[in-house]
Design a protein around this motif. Sequence first.
Motif, PDB file in Angstrom:
ATOM      1  N   GLU A 145       0.856  -1.174   0.000  1.00  0.00           N
ATOM      2  CA  GLU A 145       0.000   0.000   0.000  1.00  0.00           C
ATOM      3  C   GLU A 145       0.897   1.230   0.000  1.00  0.00           C
ATOM      4  OE1 GLU A 145      -2.435  -0.501   3.444  1.00  0.00           O
ATOM      5  OE2 GLU A 145      -3.862  -1.829   2.420  1.00  0.00           O
ATOM      6  N   GLY A 146       1.019   1.844  -1.168  1.00  0.00           N
ATOM      7  CA  GLY A 146       1.950   2.957  -1.312  1.00  0.00           C
ATOM      8  C   GLY A 146       3.370   2.448  -1.239  1.00  0.00           C
ATOM      9  N   SER A 147       4.132   2.931  -0.259  1.00  0.00           N
ATOM     10  CA  SER A 147       5.524   2.498  -0.094  1.00  0.00           C
ATOM     11  C   SER A 147       5.687   1.549   1.089  1.00  0.00           C
ATOM     12  CB  SER A 147       6.432   3.718   0.113  1.00  0.00           C
ATOM     13  OG  SER A 147       6.046   4.440   1.281  1.00  0.00           O
ATOM     14  N   GLU A 148       4.575   1.071   1.661  1.00  0.00           N
ATOM     15  CA  GLU A 148       4.634   0.192   2.824  1.00  0.00           C
ATOM     16  C   GLU A 148       3.908  -1.122   2.562  1.00  0.00           C
ATOM     17  OE1 GLU A 148       4.826   3.342   6.561  1.00  0.00           O
ATOM     18  OE2 GLU A 148       2.899   2.495   5.974  1.00  0.00           O
ATOM     19  N   TYR A 149       4.432  -2.161   3.176  1.00  0.00           N
ATOM     20  CA  TYR A 149       3.766  -3.457   3.149  1.00  0.00           C
ATOM     21  C   TYR A 149       2.987  -3.631   4.455  1.00  0.00           C
ATOM     22  CZ  TYR A 149       6.284  -5.154  -0.955  1.00  0.00           C
ATOM     23  OH  TYR A 149       6.765  -5.320  -2.226  1.00  0.00           O
ATOM     24  N   THR A 150       1.741  -4.022   4.344  1.00  0.00           N
ATOM     25  CA  THR A 150       0.929  -4.322   5.518  1.00  0.00           C
ATOM     26  C   THR A 150       1.040  -5.814   5.818  1.00  0.00           C
ATOM     27  OG1 THR A 150      -0.624  -2.524   5.076  1.00  0.00           O
ATOM     28  CG2 THR A 150      -1.372  -4.284   6.532  1.00  0.00           C
ATOM     29  N   LEU A 151       1.524  -6.126   7.026  1.00  0.00           N
ATOM     30  CA  LEU A 151       1.696  -7.512   7.448  1.00  0.00           C
ATOM     31  C   LEU A 151       0.637  -7.831   8.501  1.00  0.00           C
ATOM     32  CD1 LEU A 151       5.583  -7.486   7.894  1.00  0.00           C
ATOM     33  CD2 LEU A 151       4.275  -8.089   5.848  1.00  0.00           C
ATOM     34  N   ARG A 152      -0.076  -8.936   8.297  1.00  0.00           N
ATOM     35  CA  ARG A 152      -1.107  -9.380   9.239  1.00  0.00           C
ATOM     36  C   ARG A 152      -0.802 -10.808   9.684  1.00  0.00           C
ATOM     37  NH1 ARG A 152      -4.110  -6.089   5.778  1.00  0.00           N
ATOM     38  NH2 ARG A 152      -5.436  -4.554   6.856  1.00  0.00           N
ATOM     39  N   CYS A 153      -0.652 -10.974  11.003  1.00  0.00           N
ATOM     40  CA  CYS A 153      -0.362 -12.290  11.569  1.00  0.00           C
ATOM     41  C   CYS A 153      -1.492 -12.677  12.517  1.00  0.00           C
ATOM     42  CB  CYS A 153       0.973 -12.279  12.313  1.00  0.00           C
ATOM     43  SG  CYS A 153       1.374 -13.857  13.101  1.00  0.00           S
ATOM     44  N   HIS A 154      -2.018 -13.889  12.376  1.00  0.00           N
ATOM     45  CA  HIS A 154      -3.119 -14.387  13.199  1.00  0.00           C
ATOM     46  C   HIS A 154      -2.608 -15.553  14.057  1.00  0.00           C
ATOM     47  CE1 HIS A 154      -5.863 -12.023  10.691  1.00  0.00           C
ATOM     48  NE2 HIS A 154      -5.229 -12.539   9.642  1.00  0.00           N
ATOM     49  N   VAL A 155      -2.769 -15.422  15.385  1.00  0.00           N
ATOM     50  CA  VAL A 155      -2.457 -16.499  16.325  1.00  0.00           C
ATOM     51  C   VAL A 155      -3.786 -16.968  16.912  1.00  0.00           C
ATOM     52  CG1 VAL A 155      -1.155 -17.167  18.377  1.00  0.00           C
ATOM     53  CG2 VAL A 155      -0.250 -15.396  16.843  1.00  0.00           C
ATOM     54  N   THR A 156      -4.136 -18.239  16.688  1.00  0.00           N
ATOM     55  CA  THR A 156      -5.477 -18.713  17.028  1.00  0.00           C
ATOM     56  C   THR A 156      -5.466 -19.668  18.218  1.00  0.00           C
ATOM     57  OG1 THR A 156      -5.351 -20.600  15.510  1.00  0.00           O
ATOM     58  CG2 THR A 156      -6.122 -18.508  14.601  1.00  0.00           C
ATOM     59  N   HIS A 157      -6.540 -19.572  19.013  1.00  0.00           N
ATOM     60  CA  HIS A 157      -6.827 -20.479  20.132  1.00  0.00           C
ATOM     61  C   HIS A 157      -5.593 -20.677  21.026  1.00  0.00           C
ATOM     62  CE1 HIS A 157     -10.137 -21.438  17.379  1.00  0.00           C
ATOM     63  NE2 HIS A 157     -10.810 -21.776  18.464  1.00  0.00           N
ATOM     64  N   VAL A 158      -5.212 -19.620  21.703  1.00  0.00           N
ATOM     65  CA  VAL A 158      -4.033 -19.661  22.566  1.00  0.00           C
ATOM     66  C   VAL A 158      -4.427 -19.208  23.972  1.00  0.00           C
ATOM     67  CG1 VAL A 158      -3.380 -17.309  21.891  1.00  0.00           C
ATOM     68  CG2 VAL A 158      -1.655 -18.858  22.837  1.00  0.00           C
ATOM     69  N   PHE A 159      -3.742 -19.772  24.978  1.00  0.00           N
ATOM     70  CA  PHE A 159      -3.936 -19.351  26.367  1.00  0.00           C
ATOM     71  C   PHE A 159      -2.693 -19.705  27.176  1.00  0.00           C
ATOM     72  CE2 PHE A 159      -5.017 -19.788  30.773  1.00  0.00           C
ATOM     73  CZ  PHE A 159      -5.806 -18.680  30.997  1.00  0.00           C
ATOM     74  N   PRO A 160      -2.312 -18.849  28.131  1.00  0.00           N
ATOM     75  CA  PRO A 160      -2.878 -17.534  28.471  1.00  0.00           C
ATOM     76  C   PRO A 160      -2.282 -16.438  27.589  1.00  0.00           C
ATOM     77  CG  PRO A 160      -1.235 -18.157  30.086  1.00  0.00           C
ATOM     78  CD  PRO A 160      -1.326 -19.297  29.129  1.00  0.00           C
ATOM     79  N   VAL A 161      -3.119 -15.528  27.124  1.00  0.00           N
ATOM     80  CA  VAL A 161      -2.672 -14.481  26.206  1.00  0.00           C
ATOM     81  C   VAL A 161      -1.678 -13.543  26.884  1.00  0.00           C
ATOM     82  CG1 VAL A 161      -3.449 -12.583  24.740  1.00  0.00           C
ATOM     83  CG2 VAL A 161      -4.831 -14.645  24.928  1.00  0.00           C
ATOM     84  N   GLY A 162      -1.823 -13.342  28.183  1.00  0.00           N
ATOM     85  CA  GLY A 162      -0.931 -12.437  28.888  1.00  0.00           C
ATOM     86  C   GLY A 162       0.522 -12.866  28.909  1.00  0.00           C
ATOM     87  N   PHE A 163       0.805 -14.133  28.559  1.00  0.00           N
ATOM     88  CA  PHE A 163       2.178 -14.631  28.508  1.00  0.00           C
ATOM     89  C   PHE A 163       2.693 -14.731  27.075  1.00  0.00           C
ATOM     90  CE2 PHE A 163       0.538 -15.954  32.545  1.00  0.00           C
ATOM     91  CZ  PHE A 163       1.617 -15.978  33.409  1.00  0.00           C
ATOM     92  N   LEU A 164       1.928 -14.187  26.124  1.00  0.00           N
ATOM     93  CA  LEU A 164       2.244 -14.354  24.710  1.00  0.00           C
ATOM     94  C   LEU A 164       3.067 -13.181  24.187  1.00  0.00           C
ATOM     95  CD1 LEU A 164       1.712 -16.014  22.073  1.00  0.00           C
ATOM     96  CD2 LEU A 164      -0.293 -14.552  21.719  1.00  0.00           C
ATOM     97  N   VAL A 165       4.062 -13.504  23.356  1.00  0.00           N
ATOM     98  CA  VAL A 165       4.854 -12.506  22.632  1.00  0.00           C
ATOM     99  C   VAL A 165       4.796 -12.874  21.154  1.00  0.00           C
ATOM    100  CG1 VAL A 165       7.125 -11.478  22.290  1.00  0.00           C
ATOM    101  CG2 VAL A 165       6.379 -12.108  24.592  1.00  0.00           C
ATOM    102  N   VAL A 166       4.405 -11.899  20.309  1.00  0.00           N
ATOM    103  CA  VAL A 166       4.310 -12.117  18.862  1.00  0.00           C
ATOM    104  C   VAL A 166       5.417 -11.307  18.195  1.00  0.00           C
ATOM    105  CG1 VAL A 166       2.846 -11.988  16.820  1.00  0.00           C
ATOM    106  CG2 VAL A 166       1.817 -12.438  19.056  1.00  0.00           C
ATOM    107  N   THR A 167       6.177 -11.958  17.318  1.00  0.00           N
ATOM    108  CA  THR A 167       7.339 -11.332  16.686  1.00  0.00           C
ATOM    109  C   THR A 167       7.269 -11.526  15.177  1.00  0.00           C
ATOM    110  OG1 THR A 167       8.686 -11.790  18.640  1.00  0.00           O
ATOM    111  CG2 THR A 167       9.857 -11.265  16.621  1.00  0.00           C
ATOM    112  N   LEU A 168       7.602 -10.460  14.438  1.00  0.00           N
ATOM    113  CA  LEU A 168       7.724 -10.512  12.984  1.00  0.00           C
ATOM    114  C   LEU A 168       9.197 -10.452  12.611  1.00  0.00           C
ATOM    115  CD1 LEU A 168       4.850  -8.067  11.945  1.00  0.00           C
ATOM    116  CD2 LEU A 168       4.861 -10.561  11.660  1.00  0.00           C
ATOM    117  N   GLN A 169       9.604 -11.351  11.715  1.00  0.00           N
ATOM    118  CA  GLN A 169      10.989 -11.368  11.248  1.00  0.00           C
ATOM    119  C   GLN A 169      11.021 -11.221   9.732  1.00  0.00           C
ATOM    120  OE1 GLN A 169      13.267 -14.702  12.642  1.00  0.00           O
ATOM    121  NE2 GLN A 169      12.834 -14.314  14.804  1.00  0.00           N
TER     122      GLN A 169
END
Length: 272
Positions: A145-169
């Motif tokens: 989109e223009g000069s940027e790429y939109t990245l969408r990551c879906h993490v499904t059915h996980v628990f506990p969310v408060g201990f979760l870290v999501v990383t893009l490489q």
Amino acid sequence: MRFLLPLSLLVLLAAVYQGGGSARRRRAVWTQGPGDNSPVLSETKAPFRVRISPTFKAVPPGSSVWLNCSSSCPLPANSSLHTGLQRGQTLSGSNWVSFELLDVRAWSSDVHCFVTCAGVTQGAMARINAYKRPHSVILEPPVLEGSEYTLRCHVTHVFPVGFLVVTLQHGGRVIYSESLKRFTGLHLANVTLIYAFPARPRDLWQPVTCHARLNLDGLVIRSSSSPMTLTVFTWSPTSKALASTSIAALVGILLIVGAAYLRKYLLMQFRP
């Protein structure tokens, strides 16, 4: 010489007094058990410690857990476990008791162990967390989109969310990471991470991956997505809609022109 007898008597009385005091002190601490040659603790002023092990346990839902409750008291009067979880077997020794907890499905449970020693009760606490590994980690194709790429990551059915870290490489290096410790929900959840990545020519044709990590106080659970590649041919939904409209218009023009030529050809064929 007349002072010799009173002085000897005074020394003798002092010795008897010291021995009697020692006897009284011993009787204040130990008493003899009936029919037993070993001493039985009847009174103590020394503190004792209670320990529960492990103090933290993370398990998949439905698992069983063993907890050991021990103390420094040589002869505890009572040991008990307070919990809302289902109890199983119990094993015990001189100053320890092991409890089995069955079918652990509560997301987070506090378990209290209490030991009574010489009329004093002390306790220790352990926490049991049930966790669920992400069912899937899905990275959508990057959208330009223009000069940027939109990245969408879906993490499904996980628990506990408060201990979760999501990383893009991108190309093996971390371009974005987010901890979700602010979320304290007690249910399975789906998480979507959206990130705008400013693309440069040297970033093209390199893989992008999404990684989910659950860090449960030492127990680390990792899941990753399939890699996606940044290309110049990836269009945004708006660009796709515009391109589709343009193609449809071009096809319509070609059909009209073709129909006109076909009509002209047919008229020429039937002209006498």
